[in-house]
Write a protein that holds these residues in place. Structure first.
Motif, PDB file in Angstrom:
ATOM      1  N   UNK A  58      -7.327  -8.426  -0.593  1.00  4.96           N
ATOM      2  CA  UNK A  58      -8.530  -7.911   0.261  1.00  4.96           C
ATOM      3  C   UNK A  58      -8.180  -7.116   1.242  1.00  4.96           C
ATOM      4  N   UNK A  59      -7.860  -5.997   1.105  1.00  3.87           N
ATOM      5  CA  UNK A  59      -7.070  -4.812   2.408  1.00  3.87           C
ATOM      6  C   UNK A  59      -8.422  -3.970   3.557  1.00  3.87           C
ATOM      7  N   UNK A  60      -8.142  -4.303   4.254  1.00  2.00           N
ATOM      8  CA  UNK A  60      -9.691  -4.146   5.797  1.00  2.00           C
ATOM      9  C   UNK A  60      -9.014  -3.048   6.069  1.00  2.00           C
ATOM     10  N   UNK A  61      -9.440  -2.050   6.677  1.00  3.50           N
ATOM     11  CA  UNK A  61      -9.492  -0.803   7.249  1.00  3.50           C
ATOM     12  C   UNK A  61     -10.190  -1.140   8.814  1.00  3.50           C
ATOM     13  N   UNK A  62      -9.832  -0.760  10.091  1.00  3.60           N
ATOM     14  CA  UNK A  62     -10.300  -0.562  11.190  1.00  3.60           C
ATOM     15  C   UNK A  62     -10.761   0.662  11.114  1.00  3.60           C
ATOM     16  N   UNK A  63     -11.862   1.307  12.309  1.00  2.00           N
ATOM     17  CA  UNK A  63     -12.617   2.074  12.363  1.00  2.00           C
ATOM     18  C   UNK A  63     -11.392   2.551  13.523  1.00  2.00           C
ATOM     19  N   UNK A 119      -1.121   7.324   3.577  1.00  2.00           N
ATOM     20  CA  UNK A 119      -0.678   6.238   3.361  1.00  2.00           C
ATOM     21  C   UNK A 119      -1.981   5.540   3.008  1.00  2.00           C
ATOM     22  N   UNK A 120      -3.054   5.245   2.840  1.00  2.00           N
ATOM     23  CA  UNK A 120      -3.564   4.271   1.777  1.00  2.00           C
ATOM     24  C   UNK A 120      -3.301   4.292   0.259  1.00  2.00           C
ATOM     25  N   UNK A 121      -2.320   5.224  -0.021  1.00  2.00           N
ATOM     26  CA  UNK A 121      -1.847   4.550  -1.443  1.00  2.00           C
ATOM     27  C   UNK A 121      -0.422   3.885  -0.786  1.00  2.00           C
ATOM     28  N   UNK A 122       0.118   3.871   0.086  1.00  2.00           N
ATOM     29  CA  UNK A 122       1.189   3.390   0.101  1.00  2.00           C
ATOM     30  C   UNK A 122       0.731   1.987   0.590  1.00  2.00           C
ATOM     31  N   UNK A 123      -0.108   1.326   1.026  1.00  2.00           N
ATOM     32  CA  UNK A 123      -0.387   0.596   1.401  1.00  2.00           C
ATOM     33  C   UNK A 123      -0.999  -0.006   0.072  1.00  2.00           C
ATOM     34  N   UNK A 124      -2.018   0.496  -0.721  1.00  2.00           N
ATOM     35  CA  UNK A 124      -1.902   0.127  -2.048  1.00  2.00           C
ATOM     36  C   UNK A 124      -0.778  -0.636  -2.379  1.00  2.00           C
ATOM     37  N   UNK A 125      -0.039   0.557  -2.902  1.00  2.00           N
ATOM     38  CA  UNK A 125       1.128   0.393  -3.866  1.00  2.00           C
ATOM     39  C   UNK A 125       2.102  -1.350  -3.601  1.00  2.00           C
ATOM     40  N   UNK A 126       2.425  -1.421  -1.751  1.00  2.00           N
ATOM     41  CA  UNK A 126       3.090  -2.648  -1.379  1.00  2.00           C
ATOM     42  C   UNK A 126       2.220  -3.427  -1.493  1.00  2.00           C
ATOM     43  N   UNK A 127       1.416  -3.708  -1.421  1.00  2.00           N
ATOM     44  CA  UNK A 127      -0.185  -5.161  -1.875  1.00  2.00           C
ATOM     45  C   UNK A 127       0.011  -5.156  -3.226  1.00  2.00           C
ATOM     46  N   UNK A 128       0.249  -4.613  -4.142  1.00  2.00           N
ATOM     47  CA  UNK A 128       0.089  -4.129  -5.672  1.00  2.00           C
ATOM     48  C   UNK A 128       1.614  -5.079  -6.332  1.00  2.00           C
ATOM     49  N   UNK A 129       2.139  -4.090  -5.086  1.00  2.00           N
ATOM     50  CA  UNK A 129       3.637  -5.127  -5.670  1.00  2.00           C
ATOM     51  C   UNK A 129       3.748  -7.003  -5.342  1.00  2.00           C
ATOM     52  N   UNK A 130       3.453  -7.042  -3.980  1.00  2.00           N
ATOM     53  CA  UNK A 130       2.939  -8.717  -3.236  1.00  2.00           C
ATOM     54  C   UNK A 130       2.055  -9.489  -4.401  1.00  2.00           C
ATOM     55  N   UNK A 131       1.067  -8.319  -4.866  1.00  2.00           N
ATOM     56  CA  UNK A 131      -0.121  -9.262  -5.124  1.00  2.00           C
ATOM     57  C   UNK A 131      -1.055  -8.431  -6.496  1.00  2.00           C
TER      58      UNK A 131
END
Length: 334
Positions: A58-63, A119-131
């Motif tokens: 679960x990835x959380x994004x603040x406002x 930024x979101x694609x980079x975050x998505x790629x790293x999280x997918x690499x870890x999980x």
């Protein structure tokens, strides 16, 4: 220092224990945007002693005017710890110049278009690499709007998204004065004198926002403006989005009123979708405002469990039809 990723340089900045939780803070340097100085802080919360156990991510994004502390306090109270203890693999992103993410060289020009495209694609790629499991995304306010932009623009691959929940997010509220070109021109001229909008001075939150966000918002709301950038119409692109969607509004939210939040929700083409209005009239403890919907004792009692159940798939396939008056979901036809 050895990178924590095979994708791009990632440094593990800290690894701490917070009571029954572990807190690992990574700094990503994806180098995928025109400003190569961009670095993003990404915090992973896990159960202490069981860091290798990874449930659904679960990835959380603040406002706006916020940071990771919106999702969990130094005492580890918040939606993020709640979801960790429920078995989820929780990641908390901080946008450029917010929280532990340093300000990039072109900080004043940062915009949702940059967050969504790079930024979101980079975050998505790293999280997918870890999980490698498809990730759920949860965004509040500007975080939710950024998610909508990333999906509507096609920057986030839907195959890698398990579901999207947006809280207090809208782009349909009418500011009629900005439809008058001279008024919009004057507002733009005045805003360009500043580099940032101060969250503390405006009493909006602990962080500043780059003036690029405000100028971008003017473009969306001006005469013939649209939710998108020069290349893509994100609003139209949402008609191609079919991932599960949960949209939550607060009856007491004056910033992002329920009708405007509902307009964004209805633009998604998802069959599995649900709109909820946190209102006394719909059986909730209070008419929640923009922050209370996620950060309050009543939210802890009735909104957080609602989020957990939705993430667990404890919901019917739902559709929303124009003219629905209630926040309740309507069962979809097979």
């Amino acid at each position: 220092m050895q990178s924590s990723s095979e994708l791009f340089p990632v440094a593990l900045m800290s690894a701490e224990l917070r009571g029954d939780l572990s807190e690992d803070v990574y700094r990503l340097k994806p180098g995928n945007s025109p400003d190569f100085s961009v670095e993003l802080a990404l915090t992973r919360l896990g159960m202490a002693g069981h860091e290798d156990l990874r449930g659904p991510p679960v990835i959380l994004l603040h406002g706006s005017f916020s940071n990771r502390r919106f999702w969990y306090s130094p005492r580890c109270i918040g939606l993020a710890p709640y979801l960790v203890r429920a078995g989820f693999d929780v990641w908390i992103a901080e946008m450029r110049g917010h929280g532990l993410s340093p300000r990039n060289l072109a900080y004043r020009h940062n915009a949702v278009a940059d967050y969504a495209r790079y930024d979101l694609p980079a975050i998505s790629a790293f999280v997918a690499e870890m999980n490698p499991q498809p990730a759920h995304w949860i965004g509040h306010s500007l975080g939710g709007l950024t998610l909508a932009a990333a999906l509507g623009g096609g920057y986030l691959q839907q195959a890698h998204v398990a579901g999207v929940a947006v809280f207090g997010a809208e782009v349909s509220r009418r500011y009629w004065s900005l439809k008058v070109p001279p008024v919009e021109w004057l507002a733009r001229l005045l805003l360009k004198r500043f580099a940032v909008l101060s969250g503390s001075r405006l009493k909006r939150g602990p962080e500043d926002e780059p003036i690029g966000i405000a100028l971008e918002t003017l473009r969306w709301h001006r005469l013939f403006g649209r939710f998108g950038d020069a290349e893509r119409d994100w609003w139209a692109g949402l008609n191609e989005v079919r991932v599960p969607v949960l949209a939550v509004a607060g009856e007491g939210d004056r910033e992002c009123p329920p009708p405007a939040c509902r307009a964004l929700f209805e633009q998604f083409a998802s069959k599995d979708r649900q709109f909820i209005n946190l209102a006394r009239a719909d059986g909730f403890q209070q008419d929640y405002d923009h922050v209370q919907m996620l950060v309050s004792k009543p939210a802890q009692d009735e909104v957080w469990p609602l989020v957990r159940r939705w993430l667990d798939g404890e919901r019917q396939m739902t559709v929303a039809t124009p003219g629905e008056e209630s926040g309740a979901a309507i069962p979809a036809t097979p």
